[in-house]
Every structure is written in structure tokens, then in C-alpha cells.
Design a protein around this motif. Structure first.
Motif, PDB file in Angstrom:
ATOM      1  N   PRO A 145      34.600  36.394  33.638  1.00 55.81           N
ATOM      2  CA  PRO A 145      35.639  35.683  32.896  1.00 55.81           C
ATOM      3  C   PRO A 145      36.547  36.534  32.028  1.00 55.81           C
ATOM      4  CG  PRO A 145      33.520  35.356  31.845  1.00 55.81           C
ATOM      5  CD  PRO A 145      33.246  36.067  33.142  1.00 55.81           C
ATOM      6  N   GLU A 146      36.104  37.698  31.568  1.00 56.29           N
ATOM      7  CA  GLU A 146      36.923  38.430  30.593  1.00 56.29           C
ATOM      8  C   GLU A 146      36.794  39.948  30.658  1.00 56.29           C
ATOM      9  OE1 GLU A 146      39.491  37.740  26.957  1.00 56.29           O
ATOM     10  OE2 GLU A 146      38.895  36.621  28.730  1.00 56.29           O
ATOM     11  N   ALA A 147      35.671  40.484  31.034  1.00 54.98           N
ATOM     12  CA  ALA A 147      35.471  41.938  30.981  1.00 54.98           C
ATOM     13  C   ALA A 147      36.442  42.685  31.872  1.00 54.98           C
ATOM     14  CB  ALA A 147      34.031  42.280  31.366  1.00 54.98           C
ATOM     15  N   VAL A 148      36.816  42.080  32.990  1.00 55.60           N
ATOM     16  CA  VAL A 148      37.841  42.652  33.861  1.00 55.60           C
ATOM     17  C   VAL A 148      38.835  41.548  34.209  1.00 55.60           C
ATOM     18  CG1 VAL A 148      36.362  44.452  34.837  1.00 55.60           C
ATOM     19  CG2 VAL A 148      36.471  42.201  35.952  1.00 55.60           C
ATOM     20  N   GLY A 149      40.041  41.939  34.580  1.00 55.17           N
ATOM     21  CA  GLY A 149      41.054  40.954  34.929  1.00 55.17           C
ATOM     22  C   GLY A 149      42.190  41.585  35.705  1.00 55.17           C
ATOM     23  N   THR A 150      43.103  40.741  36.164  1.00 52.43           N
ATOM     24  CA  THR A 150      44.251  41.236  36.935  1.00 52.43           C
ATOM     25  C   THR A 150      45.581  40.895  36.286  1.00 52.43           C
ATOM     26  OG1 THR A 150      44.343  39.233  38.321  1.00 52.43           O
ATOM     27  CG2 THR A 150      42.965  41.054  39.103  1.00 52.43           C
ATOM     28  N   ALA A 151      45.574  40.222  35.138  1.00 52.58           N
ATOM     29  CA  ALA A 151      46.814  40.002  34.397  1.00 52.58           C
ATOM     30  C   ALA A 151      47.373  41.353  33.969  1.00 52.58           C
ATOM     31  CB  ALA A 151      46.559  39.113  33.184  1.00 52.58           C
ATOM     32  N   SER A 152      48.673  41.413  33.745  1.00 49.25           N
ATOM     33  CA  SER A 152      49.345  42.686  33.486  1.00 49.25           C
ATOM     34  C   SER A 152      48.723  43.473  32.342  1.00 49.25           C
ATOM     35  CB  SER A 152      50.828  42.432  33.200  1.00 49.25           C
ATOM     36  OG  SER A 152      51.489  43.634  32.888  1.00 49.25           O
ATOM     37  N   TYR A 153      48.321  42.796  31.268  1.00 44.19           N
ATOM     38  CA  TYR A 153      47.831  43.530  30.101  1.00 44.19           C
ATOM     39  C   TYR A 153      46.445  44.141  30.312  1.00 44.19           C
ATOM     40  CZ  TYR A 153      45.191  39.284  28.777  1.00 44.19           C
ATOM     41  OH  TYR A 153      44.336  38.213  28.743  1.00 44.19           O
ATOM     42  N   PHE A 154      45.801  43.844  31.451  1.00 44.18           N
ATOM     43  CA  PHE A 154      44.549  44.500  31.816  1.00 44.18           C
ATOM     44  C   PHE A 154      44.795  45.797  32.591  1.00 44.18           C
ATOM     45  CE2 PHE A 154      42.824  40.316  31.021  1.00 44.18           C
ATOM     46  CZ  PHE A 154      41.477  40.487  30.762  1.00 44.18           C
ATOM     47  N   LEU A 155      45.968  45.957  33.167  1.00 43.63           N
ATOM     48  CA  LEU A 155      46.180  46.964  34.211  1.00 43.63           C
ATOM     49  C   LEU A 155      46.938  48.185  33.725  1.00 43.63           C
ATOM     50  CD1 LEU A 155      47.237  44.531  37.089  1.00 43.63           C
ATOM     51  CD2 LEU A 155      44.937  45.363  36.531  1.00 43.63           C
ATOM     52  N   ALA A 156      46.424  49.345  34.103  1.00 45.51           N
ATOM     53  CA  ALA A 156      47.096  50.616  33.841  1.00 45.51           C
ATOM     54  C   ALA A 156      47.382  51.302  35.170  1.00 45.51           C
ATOM     55  CB  ALA A 156      46.220  51.517  32.969  1.00 45.51           C
ATOM     56  N   GLY A 157      48.544  51.928  35.276  1.00 52.69           N
ATOM     57  CA  GLY A 157      48.875  52.654  36.502  1.00 52.69           C
ATOM     58  C   GLY A 157      48.906  51.728  37.707  1.00 52.69           C
ATOM     59  N   ASP A 158      48.237  52.172  38.776  1.00 54.44           N
ATOM     60  CA  ASP A 158      48.240  51.387  40.013  1.00 54.44           C
ATOM     61  C   ASP A 158      46.966  50.556  40.176  1.00 54.44           C
ATOM     62  OD1 ASP A 158      46.455  53.417  40.454  1.00 54.44           O
ATOM     63  OD2 ASP A 158      47.374  54.136  42.317  1.00 54.44           O
ATOM     64  N   GLU A 159      46.285  50.266  39.090  1.00 52.03           N
ATOM     65  CA  GLU A 159      45.073  49.449  39.156  1.00 52.03           C
ATOM     66  C   GLU A 159      45.376  48.063  39.718  1.00 52.03           C
ATOM     67  OE1 GLU A 159      42.424  51.112  35.379  1.00 52.03           O
ATOM     68  OE2 GLU A 159      43.749  49.391  35.104  1.00 52.03           O
ATOM     69  N   ARG A 160      44.481  47.567  40.572  1.00 50.33           N
ATOM     70  CA  ARG A 160      44.550  46.177  41.037  1.00 50.33           C
ATOM     71  C   ARG A 160      43.654  45.283  40.188  1.00 50.33           C
ATOM     72  NH1 ARG A 160      42.585  44.968  45.997  1.00 50.33           N
ATOM     73  NH2 ARG A 160      41.279  46.832  46.128  1.00 50.33           N
ATOM     74  N   LEU A 161      42.701  45.893  39.533  1.00 52.64           N
ATOM     75  CA  LEU A 161      41.763  45.235  38.634  1.00 52.64           C
ATOM     76  C   LEU A 161      41.567  46.165  37.458  1.00 52.64           C
ATOM     77  CD1 LEU A 161      39.620  42.836  38.346  1.00 52.64           C
ATOM     78  CD2 LEU A 161      37.966  44.480  39.263  1.00 52.64           C
ATOM     79  N   GLY A 162      41.582  45.614  36.254  1.00 54.54           N
ATOM     80  CA  GLY A 162      41.446  46.471  35.087  1.00 54.54           C
ATOM     81  C   GLY A 162      40.412  45.954  34.109  1.00 54.54           C
ATOM     82  N   VAL A 163      39.843  46.859  33.331  1.00 53.89           N
ATOM     83  CA  VAL A 163      38.906  46.491  32.270  1.00 53.89           C
ATOM     84  C   VAL A 163      39.701  45.997  31.062  1.00 53.89           C
ATOM     85  CG1 VAL A 163      37.159  47.384  30.675  1.00 53.89           C
ATOM     86  CG2 VAL A 163      37.161  48.114  33.071  1.00 53.89           C
ATOM     87  N   HIS A 164      39.174  44.986  30.392  1.00 55.53           N
ATOM     88  CA  HIS A 164      39.827  44.426  29.209  1.00 55.53           C
ATOM     89  C   HIS A 164      40.158  45.551  28.216  1.00 55.53           C
ATOM     90  CE1 HIS A 164      40.365  42.176  25.472  1.00 55.53           C
ATOM     91  NE2 HIS A 164      40.491  41.071  26.206  1.00 55.53           N
ATOM     92  N   PRO A 165      41.336  45.493  27.573  1.00 48.98           N
ATOM     93  CA  PRO A 165      41.718  46.561  26.636  1.00 48.98           C
ATOM     94  C   PRO A 165      40.675  46.863  25.576  1.00 48.98           C
ATOM     95  CG  PRO A 165      43.587  45.124  27.059  1.00 48.98           C
ATOM     96  CD  PRO A 165      42.403  44.501  27.739  1.00 48.98           C
ATOM     97  N   MET A 166      39.931  45.854  25.109  1.00 50.09           N
ATOM     98  CA  MET A 166      38.933  46.081  24.073  1.00 50.09           C
ATOM     99  C   MET A 166      37.614  46.604  24.623  1.00 50.09           C
ATOM    100  SD  MET A 166      39.570  42.829  21.531  1.00 50.09           S
ATOM    101  CE  MET A 166      38.314  43.430  20.388  1.00 50.09           C
ATOM    102  N   LYS A 167      37.469  46.633  25.948  1.00 52.59           N
ATOM    103  CA  LYS A 167      36.237  47.115  26.582  1.00 52.59           C
ATOM    104  C   LYS A 167      36.433  48.474  27.256  1.00 52.59           C
ATOM    105  CE  LYS A 167      33.294  43.581  26.101  1.00 52.59           C
ATOM    106  NZ  LYS A 167      31.935  43.690  25.536  1.00 52.59           N
ATOM    107  N   ARG A 168      37.624  49.024  27.188  1.00 50.86           N
ATOM    108  CA  ARG A 168      37.942  50.230  27.956  1.00 50.86           C
ATOM    109  C   ARG A 168      37.071  51.434  27.582  1.00 50.86           C
ATOM    110  NH1 ARG A 168      42.075  51.185  32.071  1.00 50.86           N
ATOM    111  NH2 ARG A 168      42.655  49.049  32.583  1.00 50.86           N
ATOM    112  N   LEU A 169      36.788  51.598  26.327  1.00 51.38           N
ATOM    113  CA  LEU A 169      36.027  52.776  25.918  1.00 51.38           C
ATOM    114  C   LEU A 169      34.542  52.634  26.219  1.00 51.38           C
ATOM    115  CD1 LEU A 169      37.803  53.669  22.557  1.00 51.38           C
ATOM    116  CD2 LEU A 169      38.231  54.553  24.871  1.00 51.38           C
ATOM    117  N   ARG A 170      34.093  51.395  26.410  1.00 49.43           N
ATOM    118  CA  ARG A 170      32.702  51.142  26.804  1.00 49.43           C
ATOM    119  C   ARG A 170      32.716  50.103  27.919  1.00 49.43           C
ATOM    120  NH1 ARG A 170      28.666  50.272  21.884  1.00 49.43           N
ATOM    121  NH2 ARG A 170      27.228  50.622  23.617  1.00 49.43           N
TER     122      ARG A 170
END
Length: 224
Positions: A145-170
Motif C-alpha cells: 500500500p505505501e512502501a513502494v509506488g508508481t506515482a510520480s513523487y515515488f519515482l527517480a530517473g527511469d524507475e517504473r516502481l519507486g520506494v516511498h521518499p521517507m523509506k528511501r534510506l532504509r
């Protein structure tokens, strides 16, 4: 583009598949809140749902609504209203605190399995972030539900799936345990092709791409 829309919403299925469907009730919002219907034994379970016009007509084609599922403590959304309308309970993990009392509908809890099809995996159990994932090994469906997502604010570079901004370091590395065919997320469209590769890339590159994601967020905040 509003962060979160409160206007009229219409049902628009973004990913119908044999085991269920996904809809984004407000595609114009940047949060891209996604909801899912998981079909098990000709009944549907609605995950973190956002209500919208036309939803009940679609659900009627899937079979009876068996219940509502909340997998993140912040994703109560329209769970109570939809549960009351269909005369079903809202189901939450047995260890999730502070949620049941905020839902205006009957609440039931579940443990390590759900609907005799999905295994339940706690991803976070802190008082600031309580999140569970569901995984059906047979059909390869992973719900996060939240740890990863595909909305723009989750994604960096060419990612199709990204880790939540607050979970990126862990990043939630236990997600490496799964071999999904599709990944259903709480924000954005599902990942339905090369899901394992997208998940591995998201987890392995999370920390390295954090500066790029934060820079992107700053640019969008300044320039819109």
C-alpha cells in the motif's frame, strides 16, 4: 495538479485482470490514490478503497463484496462508507493500532493469512507507520500500500516502481523475498510487466537515487 482531490470521482478501471481490478478514482491528483478489488472464490475484497460513481456497478460483475481491507494505518479512506453500503466488515491486521476506532463500520482482524489465498507480511509496525503487504504465491499478486509506488513523487530517473521518499534510506528489503507477476500499489498504476525486475531495481537503487528524487521534488514545488 492537486495533491489530493475531493471532487466528484468516477470509476475507471486501470488494470482489470483475472484475479481482480484496480481503479484510481481521482486521476487528476498527484497522490494518484489507487484502490483494488481482489477476487477470491467469486467474492471481492476491496483494498484501501476510494469511493466513486460507478463502483458498485463494476463490483456487481465481480461477485458479492466479502469485505474491505485496510493495509496501512493512514489508508482508511472510504472504507467505512463502502462497508456500510455493502453490509460488510472492515478488516485490519490484528497488530494494527489506532485504526478500528476511527472507522464507522464493523471491524474484524486477521493474522498471517487473509481470505484463504493471501499471506500477510508486516512491513512496518512502528507507532508512526503501520503497514502490511499481501502476497498470493499462486497467482503472483503482491499488494503493497505505501512502501513502494508508481506515482510520480515515488519515482527517480527511469524507475517504473519507486520506494516511498521517507523509506528511501532504509528501503523495505524484505520485499526481495517475493517473485511477483504483478505489484498493486496504493499510489499509481500497478506494475504488470517484468515486476520482479522493477521491484529489485527500486529496492537496490533506493538510497543511491535519493538525491535525484529530492531534487525532482524541489523543482516541482518551485516550478509546478
Amino acid at each position: 495538479m492537486p495533491l489530493k482531490s475531493t471532487g466528484d470521482a468516477r470509476f475507471d478501471s486501470t488494470d482489470p485482470w483475472a484475479g481482480g481490478t484496480t481503479w484510481i478514482a481521482h486521476p487528476e491528483e498527484s497522490m494518484r490514490r489507487a484502490s483494488h478489488a481482489l477476487v477470491v472464490d467469486e467474492e471481492s475484497w476491496l483494498v484501501d478503497p476510494v469511493d466513486c460513481d460507478g463502483l458498485d456497478d463494476h463490483l456487481a460483475d465481480l461477485g458479492a463484496v466479502a469485505g474491505i481491507v485496510v493495509l496501512l494505518d493512514r489508508h482508511k479512506r472510504d472504507a467505512g462508507a463502502i462497508a456500510r453500503r455493502h453490509d460488510v466488515a472492515v478488516h485490519i491486521p490484528e497488530w494494527m493500532d489506532g485504526v478500528a476506532e476511527e472507522i464507522d463500520a464493523p471491524v474484524e482482524t486477521f493474522g498471517t493469512t487473509f481470505a484463504d489465498a493471501y499471506t500477510v507480511y508486516p512491513l512496518s509496525r512502528s507507532r508512526f507507520w503501520q503497514e502490511a503487504a499481501l502476497y498470493d504465491e499462486e497467482n503472483g499478486t503482491l499488494v503493497v500500500p505505501e512502501a513502494v509506488g508508481t506515482a510520480s513523487y515515488f519515482l527517480a530517473g527511469d524507475e517504473r516502481l519507486g520506494v516511498h521518499p521517507m523509506k528511501r534510506l532504509r528501503p523495505p528489503r524484505r520485499l526481495h523475498e517475493f517473485d511477483p507477476e504483478r505489484i498493486l500499489v496504493g499510489h499509481g498504476k500497478p506494475v504488470t510487466t517484468d515486476a520482479v525486475a522493477a521491484l529489485d531495481d527500486a529496492l537496490d537503487g533506493a538510497r543511491r537515487r535519493t538525491p535525484a528524487l529530492y531534487a525532482k521534488a524541489a523543482r516541482e514545488l518551485i516550478f509546478g
